[in-house]
Design an enzyme around this catalytic site. Structure first.
Site, PDB file in Angstrom:
ATOM      1  N   ASP A 153      22.406   3.830   9.217  1.00  0.00           N
ATOM      2  CA  ASP A 153      23.519   4.718   8.914  1.00  0.00           C
ATOM      3  C   ASP A 153      23.083   5.944   8.096  1.00  0.00           C
ATOM      4  OD1 ASP A 153      26.231   5.498   8.648  1.00  0.00           O
ATOM      5  OD2 ASP A 153      26.405   4.408   6.761  1.00  0.00           O
TER       6      ASP A 153
ATOM      7  N   GLU B 180      19.218  -5.414   5.743  1.00  0.00           N
ATOM      8  CA  GLU B 180      20.129  -5.961   6.743  1.00  0.00           C
ATOM      9  C   GLU B 180      19.483  -6.185   8.106  1.00  0.00           C
ATOM     10  OE1 GLU B 180      23.702  -3.602   6.825  1.00  0.00           O
ATOM     11  OE2 GLU B 180      24.307  -4.252   4.839  1.00  0.00           O
TER      12      GLU B 180
ATOM     13  N   TYR C 139      31.180  -5.611   1.929  1.00  0.00           N
ATOM     14  CA  TYR C 139      32.169  -4.521   1.900  1.00  0.00           C
ATOM     15  C   TYR C 139      33.573  -5.089   2.049  1.00  0.00           C
ATOM     16  CZ  TYR C 139      28.420  -1.130   1.899  1.00  0.00           C
ATOM     17  OH  TYR C 139      27.339  -0.376   1.529  1.00  0.00           O
TER      18      TYR C 139
ATOM     19  N   GLU D 147      24.817  -3.913  -2.453  1.00  0.00           N
ATOM     20  CA  GLU D 147      25.676  -2.820  -1.962  1.00  0.00           C
ATOM     21  C   GLU D 147      27.122  -3.259  -2.061  1.00  0.00           C
ATOM     22  OE1 GLU D 147      24.958  -1.193   1.995  1.00  0.00           O
ATOM     23  OE2 GLU D 147      22.796  -1.253   1.683  1.00  0.00           O
TER      24      GLU D 147
HETATM   25  C1  GCB Z   1      25.377  -0.953   4.808  1.00  0.00           C
HETATM   26  C2  GCB Z   1      24.052  -0.316   4.985  1.00  0.00           C
HETATM   27  C3  GCB Z   1      24.052   1.138   4.590  1.00  0.00           C
HETATM   28  C4  GCB Z   1      25.316   1.817   5.085  1.00  0.00           C
HETATM   29  C5  GCB Z   1      26.514   1.154   4.430  1.00  0.00           C
HETATM   30  C6  GCB Z   1      27.847   1.737   4.919  1.00  0.00           C
HETATM   31  O1  GCB Z   1      25.511  -2.146   4.788  1.00  0.00           O
HETATM   32  O2  GCB Z   1      23.021  -1.015   4.349  1.00  0.00           O
HETATM   33  O3  GCB Z   1      22.903   1.743   5.110  1.00  0.00           O
HETATM   34  O4  GCB Z   1      25.324   3.187   4.868  1.00  0.00           O
HETATM   35  O5  GCB Z   1      26.506  -0.213   4.738  1.00  0.00           O
HETATM   36  O6  GCB Z   1      28.348   2.654   4.292  1.00  0.00           O
HETATM   37  O7  GCB Z   1      28.337   1.274   5.937  1.00  0.00           O
END
Ligand code: GCB
Length: 575
Positions: free
Chosen positions: A130, A374, A427, A463
């Site tokens: 990403d 990941e 997330y 994260e």
């Molecule tokens: C993740 C990734 C990261 C992305 C982020 C997102 O899990 O490791 O590279 O930018 O999520 O914002 O979706």
């Protein structure tokens, strides 16, 4: 085309921005006469970062090829520049940014063959990560010299015995077997505190000043200098080479539930970053770098992860100097397809870890290696693959823990048995149950409990975050607003505050700043999960995190016993 810079955003040409294939850089350099006429001089061309595959010629002669966009490589060009009357040197570098299933990061070229939809020969570069695949010469290209007998590499590891600092060194030279090596360790005031001789040894520093992370100690980031002087008698007469290396004396260890620096529990409160900014893309920029460090210090961040590739050497040097702790990640991001777990990929991954460890092994700021972000770690071949990369990294550097960052389910993760610290991304209330902040606490607690029950290893929330357009406001909070980002973080913090008393050893926000990605319906001109905008202006969440990080710093700060002479007093750090 300026160097250093990505080429993509410098022009006004849409084709150049999304270009996939070969680009060519060429430059004529005039060398000092001594370099071209003194045969005892070794002339080296060093390329800090060429993304992704590079071929290099000097005066039309092929001198180097390198695969991988984020690590330096060099070529000895002495013979070429010392062979004739010319003092000029034409440097040509061809770079190809194509990513395949066997590159790091991997990618796939998709050929679109339906001629009713696409012109003949049409293809696109597909990626599973990403961030925008910026390309070009991202870091400086330099020419330097050494004598033909020279110091090639130094490895320093440190230990502590009571209050004596131990500095183990190993020096590798090239060019002659008969060299003399003298070693001095100088303190920050330039006083010699220990001496040694020969290619390997241990220096002992009584009452050593340890290297402490920012905010963990009143005097963080104490650096000694290791001065290495090589002298040799060669056929051409006496030669000397000299190298100075900053050395931080510190130890790193991991228990079932703690991450220890100098034997004291360390809590990572920091960020994930990207090398990314307007116009220059991933090109190195001192002003931007200093701004980022000033923001990190303002924030009270004591750590970051080099998501998702090695950053410029200058970044690592500043981390040593400011005491910002680093989880050093290789470009193993987007490893999702089964084809990316074969021998070709594995061999390249091992090579990249060798290059990374060779480059960054002496930075006290680096406390852990991350071999991937990941990966599809529940795929069958991922188990052997990750086990092998982790074992290789540990063999290269037995002094640091090794991890990879997972988003797999705890039950099916085939790589987790091999890591020292579980780093987990989640997330909640963003990609899952979006809009439902009320489920975060339950889901996050379950996440931590599952991982800890299974592995009994310390855990970092590596994260978490929410997409936020600076200036969007809604209360009650709605997704994409500054209020939503803040509320989501607050929900995470409630759980982190419970679990950090047990086995959670860190939290790294996604992301420090907004950054560019491929175009997609989910990405409004890039990823907006930054707590700062791409121009480094704060969103509301930056103030929330600032308060939290300074509070955490006060709580987790190491207080030496009052009886000790180096007592720091109890005065808290202030915002
Ligand atoms: C993740 C990734 C990261 C992305 C982020 C997102 O899990 O490791 O590279 O930018 O999520 O914002 O979706």
């Amino acid at each position: 085309m300026p160097v250093p810079s990505s080429f993509n955003d410098v022009g006004q040409d849409a084709q150049l921005r999304s270009f996939v294939g070969w680009v060519w850089y060429e430059r004529e350099a005039v060398l000092p006469q001594r370099w071209t006429q003194d045969l005892g001089t070794r002339v080296v061309l060093r390329i800090g970062s060429a993304h992704y595959y590079a071929i290099v010629w000097v005066n039309g002669v092929h001198v180097a090829e390198h695969e991988g966009g984020h690590l330096p490589f060099e070529a000895d060009i002495s013979k070429l520049v010392q062979s004739g009357p010319l003092s000029s040197c034409r440097i040509t570098i061809a770079i190809n940014n194509t990513l395949t299933p066997h590159t790091l990061p991997p990618g796939t070229i998709l050929y679109k063959t339906d001629t009713s939809k696409y012109p003949k020969g049409y293809f696109v570069q597909d990626i599973n990560f990403d961030f925008f695949n910026y390309a070009g010469l991202h870091r400086s290209v330099i020419l330097y010299t050494t004598p033909t007998t020279y110091i090639d590499d130094i490895t320093v590891t440190t230990g502590v015995d009571q209050d004596t600092g131990l500095v183990n060194y190993q020096i590798f030279t090239q060019g002659s077997e008969h060299v003399q090596l003298d070693v001095h360790l100088l303190d920050a005031d330039g006083r010699v505190v220990a001496d040694g001789a020969g290619g390997r040894g241990q220096l002992q520093v009584p009452a050593a000043h340890l290297w402490w992370p920012y905010l963990m100690h009143e005097h963080p980031a104490y650096l000694y200098s290791l001065e290495v002087r090589m002298t040799a008698q060669t056929e051409d007469g006496p030669v000397a080479d000299f190298y100075t290396l900053p050395v931080g004396i510190r130890t790193v260890a991991v228990t079932e539930s703690q991450f220890l620096i100098n034997g004291k529990p360390f809590y990572f409160h920091g960020v994930n970053k990207h090398e990314d900014s307007d116009v220059r893309g991933k090109g190195f920029d001192w002003a931007l770098l200093m701004k980022d460090f000033n923001l990190l210090r303002w924030l009270g961040a004591n750590a970051f992860r080099t998501s998702h590739y090695p950053y410029a050497e200058e970044v690592m040097q500043l981390c040593d100097r400011y005491g910002i702790v680093v989880i050093d990640e290789c470009p193993g991001v987007g490893i999702v397809l089964p084809q990316s777990y074969g021998n070709a990929s594995l061999q390249h991954h091992l090579q990249v870890m060798e290059e990374l460890v060779r480059r960054d092994k002496n930075h006290p700021a680096v406390v852990m290696w991350s071999v991937a972000n990941e990966p599809t770690s529940s795929l069958k071949p991922a188990g052997y693959y990750l086990k092998t990369v982790i074992a290789h990294t540990k063999a290269l550097d037995p002094t640091r823990p090794v991890t990879f960052v997972t988003n797999s389910n705890f039950k099916g993760d085939l790589g987790a048995p091999y890591v020292d610290v579980i780093c987990v991304n989640s997330y909640y209330s963003w990609y899952h149950d979006y809009g439902h902040l009320e489920v975060i606490q339950l889901q996050l607690s379950t996440q931590f409990e599952n991982w800890y029950r299974t592995y009994h290893k310390p855990i970092i929330q590596s994260e978490y975050g929410a997409e936020t357009i600076a200036g969007f406001h809604e209360d009650p909070p709605l997704m994409f607003t500054e209020e939503y980002q803040k509320s989501l973080l607050e929900q995470y913090h409630l759980v982190l505050d419970q679990k950090r008393k047990e086995y959670v050893v860190g939290e790294l926000i996604w992301n420090f700043a907004d950054f560019m990605t491929n175009q997609s319906p989910q990405r409004p001109v890039g990823n907006r999960k930054g707590i700062f905008t791409r121009q480094r202006q704060p969103k509301s969440a930056a103030f929330l995190l600032r308060e939290r990080y300074w509070k955490l710093a006060n709580e987790t700060r190491y207080h030496p016993s009052v009886a000790k002479s180096q007592c720091l007093g109890n005065s808290p750090f202030t915002l």
